[in-house]
Every structure is written in C-alpha cells, then in structure tokens.
Design an enzyme around this catalytic site. Sequence first.
Site, mmCIF file in Angstrom:
data_model
loop_
_atom_site.group_PDB
_atom_site.id
_atom_site.type_symbol
_atom_site.label_atom_id
_atom_site.label_comp_id
_atom_site.label_asym_id
_atom_site.label_seq_id
_atom_site.Cartn_x
_atom_site.Cartn_y
_atom_site.Cartn_z
ATOM 1 N N LYS A 9 -18.800 -7.070 -59.009
ATOM 2 C CA LYS A 9 -20.044 -6.334 -59.254
ATOM 3 C C LYS A 9 -20.143 -5.955 -60.725
ATOM 4 O O LYS A 9 -19.183 -5.479 -61.322
ATOM 5 C CB LYS A 9 -20.096 -5.075 -58.402
ATOM 6 N N SER A 25 -32.613 -18.789 -61.837
ATOM 7 C CA SER A 25 -31.288 -18.236 -62.044
ATOM 8 C C SER A 25 -31.309 -16.916 -62.797
ATOM 9 O O SER A 25 -32.363 -16.376 -63.114
ATOM 10 C CB SER A 25 -30.383 -19.203 -62.789
ATOM 11 N N THR A 57 -29.748 -15.557 -56.371
ATOM 12 C CA THR A 57 -29.892 -16.686 -57.276
ATOM 13 C C THR A 57 -28.492 -17.095 -57.716
ATOM 14 O O THR A 57 -27.508 -16.726 -57.074
ATOM 15 C CB THR A 57 -30.828 -16.339 -58.470
ATOM 16 N N TYR A 58 -28.393 -17.854 -58.790
ATOM 17 C CA TYR A 58 -27.087 -18.284 -59.290
ATOM 18 C C TYR A 58 -26.965 -17.938 -60.765
ATOM 19 O O TYR A 58 -27.954 -17.722 -61.454
ATOM 20 C CB TYR A 58 -26.868 -19.777 -59.059
ATOM 21 N N GLY A 73 -37.208 -18.089 -63.948
ATOM 22 C CA GLY A 73 -37.984 -18.671 -62.867
ATOM 23 C C GLY A 73 -38.642 -17.611 -62.005
ATOM 24 O O GLY A 73 -39.029 -16.545 -62.483
#
Length: 115
Positions: A9, A25, A57-58, A73
């Site tokens: 985290k 992302s 997301t990544y 995005g």
Amino acid sequence: MLLQIFKSKIHCVKITQSELNYVGSITIDEELMEAANLYEGERVQIVNNNNGERIETYVIRGERGTGTICLNGAAARRAQVGDVVIIISYALMTHDEAKAHKPTIIFPNENNRLN
C-alpha cells in the site's frame, strides 16, 4: 486453495497529473514503486479519499524522485489533480503463506516523497 491477501500500500498520495488520452493505467514514481514493493504491470486498486471512487488498473513506472502519481485513460475521469488516493495491491497466497505474510506499507509526505 489460494487466498487474495493485501500485499502493498502507498498510503495517501496526491494525484499530480491526469492524462485522459492515454491507453490506461496509473503512473507511479519508481522510487515509490520500489519502496511499496510494486511492479510495473501489477494490478492495483486505487481508492480516492476525496470522492469515494474505487478503481482497478495496472502500474506504469514513472520517473524516479518526481513524486508522480498520474491517472491515465478512463481512470483519469475518476480523480482530480490534488485528490488524495490510496494505492493497494493484493497477492494470491496459500493459507500458510498468508499466515506468515507481512504487507509493505509506505507513508509518503505531502509532496509524494519518502521522508
């Protein structure tokens, strides 16, 4: 059986940038990624403290030492620059691995830097 366990985290960082016209992302300062044990391409959950939004997301590696936290995005519509977010990752573990696991938690300062 595998359990999905809290792995890492980044607690309470500010969104520094928002890029709607991007493939998607979250871009995170490489220094913060390393400290939080996050990997490029890793799936993360982003919790927005300002509006309650939760998205997944990544991770994309951002420039080291800049404090960059940029939503790209469609995710860019879920936060404003200056919003405070928590970035969380999870990992699949066996019961024995989960019992021994200690998550990595970092607390950057108000400028998204490590103290």
